[in-house]
Design an enzyme around this catalytic site. Structure first.
Site, mmCIF file in Angstrom:
data_model
loop_
_atom_site.group_PDB
_atom_site.id
_atom_site.type_symbol
_atom_site.label_atom_id
_atom_site.label_comp_id
_atom_site.label_asym_id
_atom_site.label_seq_id
_atom_site.Cartn_x
_atom_site.Cartn_y
_atom_site.Cartn_z
ATOM 1 N N CYS A 33 0.814 -1.224 0.000
ATOM 2 C CA CYS A 33 0.000 0.000 0.000
ATOM 3 C C CYS A 33 0.848 1.276 0.000
ATOM 4 O O CYS A 33 2.017 1.257 0.311
ATOM 5 C CB CYS A 33 -0.963 0.092 1.191
ATOM 6 S SG CYS A 33 -2.018 -1.338 1.362
ATOM 7 N N GLY B 124 0.017 -0.350 -4.992
ATOM 8 C CA GLY B 124 -1.301 -0.931 -4.775
ATOM 9 C C GLY B 124 -2.244 -0.526 -5.872
ATOM 10 O O GLY B 124 -2.352 0.664 -6.190
ATOM 11 N N ASN C 113 -0.343 2.144 6.193
ATOM 12 C CA ASN C 113 0.487 1.229 5.407
ATOM 13 C C ASN C 113 1.229 0.360 6.402
ATOM 14 O O ASN C 113 1.873 0.880 7.313
ATOM 15 C CB ASN C 113 1.479 2.049 4.553
ATOM 16 C CG ASN C 113 2.480 1.189 3.815
ATOM 17 O OD1 ASN C 113 3.595 1.618 3.530
ATOM 18 N ND2 ASN C 113 2.107 -0.030 3.480
ATOM 19 N N GLY C 114 1.135 -0.946 6.230
ATOM 20 C CA GLY C 114 1.842 -1.847 7.139
ATOM 21 C C GLY C 114 0.942 -2.963 7.600
ATOM 22 O O GLY C 114 -0.071 -3.256 6.971
ATOM 23 N N CYS D 179 12.705 -2.020 6.009
ATOM 24 C CA CYS D 179 12.455 -3.272 5.274
ATOM 25 C C CYS D 179 13.376 -3.373 4.054
ATOM 26 O O CYS D 179 13.347 -2.520 3.166
ATOM 27 C CB CYS D 179 10.998 -3.272 4.820
ATOM 28 S SG CYS D 179 10.600 -4.561 3.646
ATOM 29 N N TYR E 48 12.469 -5.083 -4.249
ATOM 30 C CA TYR E 48 11.382 -5.199 -5.219
ATOM 31 C C TYR E 48 10.378 -4.062 -5.190
ATOM 32 O O TYR E 48 9.955 -3.557 -6.228
ATOM 33 C CB TYR E 48 10.625 -6.517 -4.992
ATOM 34 C CG TYR E 48 9.333 -6.586 -5.755
ATOM 35 C CD1 TYR E 48 9.348 -6.819 -7.126
ATOM 36 C CD2 TYR E 48 8.108 -6.388 -5.129
ATOM 37 C CE1 TYR E 48 8.170 -6.850 -7.854
ATOM 38 C CE2 TYR E 48 6.927 -6.423 -5.849
ATOM 39 C CZ TYR E 48 6.958 -6.651 -7.208
ATOM 40 O OH TYR E 48 5.812 -6.668 -7.919
ATOM 41 N N CYS F 187 6.435 -12.840 5.285
ATOM 42 C CA CYS F 187 6.612 -11.540 5.950
ATOM 43 C C CYS F 187 5.315 -11.198 6.673
ATOM 44 O O CYS F 187 4.252 -11.277 6.092
ATOM 45 C CB CYS F 187 6.914 -10.465 4.905
ATOM 46 S SG CYS F 187 6.898 -8.813 5.602
HETATM 47 P P1 AMP Z 1 6.945 -16.063 -8.098
HETATM 48 O O1 AMP Z 1 6.494 -16.190 -9.494
HETATM 49 O O2 AMP Z 1 5.886 -16.459 -7.097
HETATM 50 O O3 AMP Z 1 8.272 -16.751 -7.821
HETATM 51 O O4 AMP Z 1 7.167 -14.499 -7.797
HETATM 52 C C1 AMP Z 1 8.335 -13.868 -8.201
HETATM 53 C C2 AMP Z 1 8.020 -12.681 -9.044
HETATM 54 O O5 AMP Z 1 7.052 -11.832 -8.418
HETATM 55 C C3 AMP Z 1 9.263 -11.841 -9.280
HETATM 56 O O6 AMP Z 1 9.305 -11.548 -10.664
HETATM 57 C C4 AMP Z 1 9.057 -10.567 -8.453
HETATM 58 O O7 AMP Z 1 9.411 -9.441 -9.214
HETATM 59 C C5 AMP Z 1 7.587 -10.533 -8.110
HETATM 60 N N1 AMP Z 1 7.323 -10.328 -6.670
HETATM 61 C C6 AMP Z 1 8.090 -10.670 -5.615
HETATM 62 N N2 AMP Z 1 7.480 -10.367 -4.453
HETATM 63 C C7 AMP Z 1 6.285 -9.822 -4.752
HETATM 64 C C8 AMP Z 1 5.190 -9.325 -3.985
HETATM 65 N N3 AMP Z 1 5.199 -9.329 -2.661
HETATM 66 N N4 AMP Z 1 4.126 -8.851 -4.678
HETATM 67 C C9 AMP Z 1 4.112 -8.846 -6.008
HETATM 68 N N5 AMP Z 1 5.098 -9.312 -6.784
HETATM 69 C C10 AMP Z 1 6.188 -9.807 -6.179
#
Ligand code: AMP
Length: 448
Positions: free
Chosen positions: A2, A28, A102-103, A238, A244, A387
């Site tokens: 968020c 978000g 947010n959190g 964090c 990311y 997390c």
């Molecule tokens: P996965 O396909 O489940 O291994 O997710 C990895 C991909 O999702 C990577 O390309 C990241 O850029 C992206 N990603 C990692 N963490 C998040 C998150 N919390 N929310 C959305 N996208 C994420």
């Protein structure tokens, strides 16, 4: 996840808030909302959808006044209700308030149960509503004292902005887990936002980050925000914001996100130095892998190429409910540059592997397009733990690195080799001068 924003002391408050939310849309996309205060009343507009869809001219016209708070909500599986959109508004003994958050509050269930046992009625599934109840039930005369006492029962990662009819209260938890910065608007007044990328769009200059454990109060009583240190700081920002989540052009707690990602890529290249494999090109997974891939290319001398093209009209793949849908979405989002990669050995970089869906699909797609070899590099350590401090990660069981060793993951995603960043390299890439929240990688759940 968020995004939150507060604008104080500007006649275009709601419009500026909507621009700031637009700049932070990446934090978000499920729902968005703004509350403005005008003539002793708070007006709120919130809805599902993107900022540009919800805040058209007609909506902004309604949101008059010189202060506003806003929120972008990140989809989490199963929580797609308009009721869970923010700001959360309420009338209580001292008047009207609206809150954005947010959190993630880790003691939310316990506090909610206690409130319900005492007769409270909840309208949403959000932990943010707990704070409203705690403020409303408090008997102090001043809102600032009520907020202070409510926060004594609030444990977790939080950035809050509470708006009354005439004041704004900004609070960051004592660990400073989620980012929050203060800026000064050139057209008058102040802005507080989750990320500094929002400042550029509204023509604001960065003043400073909100300190961990600090409350800022904006009111007519003072020209500048009052600052009260509510809690002794134990700073642990964090690390995943840098990996990311944040936009590369944001400065989070004094560190430029793009630069930290470049350093992550450089560290991966240094670790590969002894490898005898020859790569023809470094290929980022767009957009999240781009700065790290540039860092890798600069360090190794291997050329950077856009071997994968991203369709920008596809939303996030991460939160689709089923594995089949997630796989399909990855295919719709990313396509291989066949003529560039055919017969070549590729060093592919993404920021993270969570379930392994994206990386597996990408390797298959590149090989189907004729790539000779695909060596996968990840600009973060193995994610072994969920997390609970505000980043949306699946259950432990769904995290591939919780179930498989590195070699098993490599086999599963059908890559020719796989390497992650070490936790030490991650910390050094961001800046080894402080502690970070690294619980997704090392399981250190330091908020008890
Ligand atoms: P996965 O396909 O489940 O291994 O997710 C990895 C991909 O999702 C990577 O390309 C990241 O850029 C992206 N990603 C990692 N963490 C998040 C998150 N919390 N929310 C959305 N996208 C994420």
């Amino acid at each position: 996840m968020c995004a939150i924003v507060g604008i104080y002391g500007n006649d275009n408050a709601a419009r500026l808030a909507s621009l700031a939310l637009f700049a932070m849309q990446h934090r978000g996309q499920e729902a968005t909302g703004i509350s403005s205060s005008c003539d002793g009343k708070i007006h709120t507009i919130k809805n599902r959808g993107l900022v540009s869809d919800v805040f058209k001219e007609s909506a902004l016209k309604i949101l008059k006044g010189n202060m506003a708070i806003g929120h972008n909500r990140y989809s989490t599986a199963g929580g797609d209700s308009i009721l869970d959109a923010q700001p959360v508004f309420a009338k209580y003994k001292l008047g009207e308030i609206s809150i954005v958050h947010n959190g993630n509050l880790i003691n939310k269930d316990e506090v909610r149960k206690d409130l319900i046992d005492k007769g409270a009625i909840f309208q949403t599934g959000m932990d943010t509503e707990n704070l409203i109840h705690l403020i409303a039930k408090n008997t102090k005369d001043r809102l600032r004292d009520r907020i202070k006492e409510a926060l004594q029962r609030t444990v977790g990662a939080y950035c809050f902005i509470v708006q009354s009819r005439s004041k704004q209260f900004v609070i960051r938890d004592k660990y400073g887990i989620r980012p929050l910065s203060l800026g000064k608007l050139k057209s008058g007044g102040y802005i507080v936002a989750s990320e500094t990328c929002a400042f550029d769009l509204v023509d604001a200059t960065f003043v400073r980050d909100v300190k961990p454990g600090e409350m800022l109060i904006f009111s007519e009583d003072y020209d500048e925000p009052e600052s009260i240190q509510l809690f002794e700081p134990e700073f642990r920002p964090c690390a995943f914001e840098y990996v990311y989540f944040a936009r590369p052009d944001s400065e989070i707690d004094g560190k430029n996100v793009y630069t930290t990602r470049e350093h992550m890529g450089k560290a991966l290249a240094l670790n590969d130095k002894a490898s005898t494999v020859k790569y023809d090109m470094v290929v980022p997974v767009p957009d999240s892998g781009v700065p790290a891939a540039l860092g890798y290319a600069a360090q190794s001398g291997v050329p950077f190429e856009y071997g994968i093209i991203r369709n920008h009209y596809v939303g996030r793949t991460f939160i689709e409910p089923t594995q089949e849908m997630r796989s399909m979405k990855v295919k719709m989002k990313l396509s291989p540059m066949k003529s560039l990669i055919a017969g070549k050995s590729l060093l592919v970089i993404d920021d993270s592997i969570v379930r392994g869906t994206t990386s597996k699909r990408i390797v298959r797609m590149l090989k189907d397009a004729g790539a000779k070899e695909v060596h996968f590099r990840v600009a973060s350590p193995e994610i072994k733990f969920p997390c609970y401090y505000g980043i949306d990660t699946p259950n432990k069981e769904e995290l591939i690195s919780n179930n498989m060793t590195k070699d098993e993951v490599c086999k599963y995603i059908e890559a020719d080799s796989l390497e992650y960043l070490s936790v030490d390299d991650l910390v050094n890439a961001i800046g080894g001068d402080r502690n970070y929240a690294l619980e997704s990688f090392d399981g250190d759940y330091f908020v008890k």
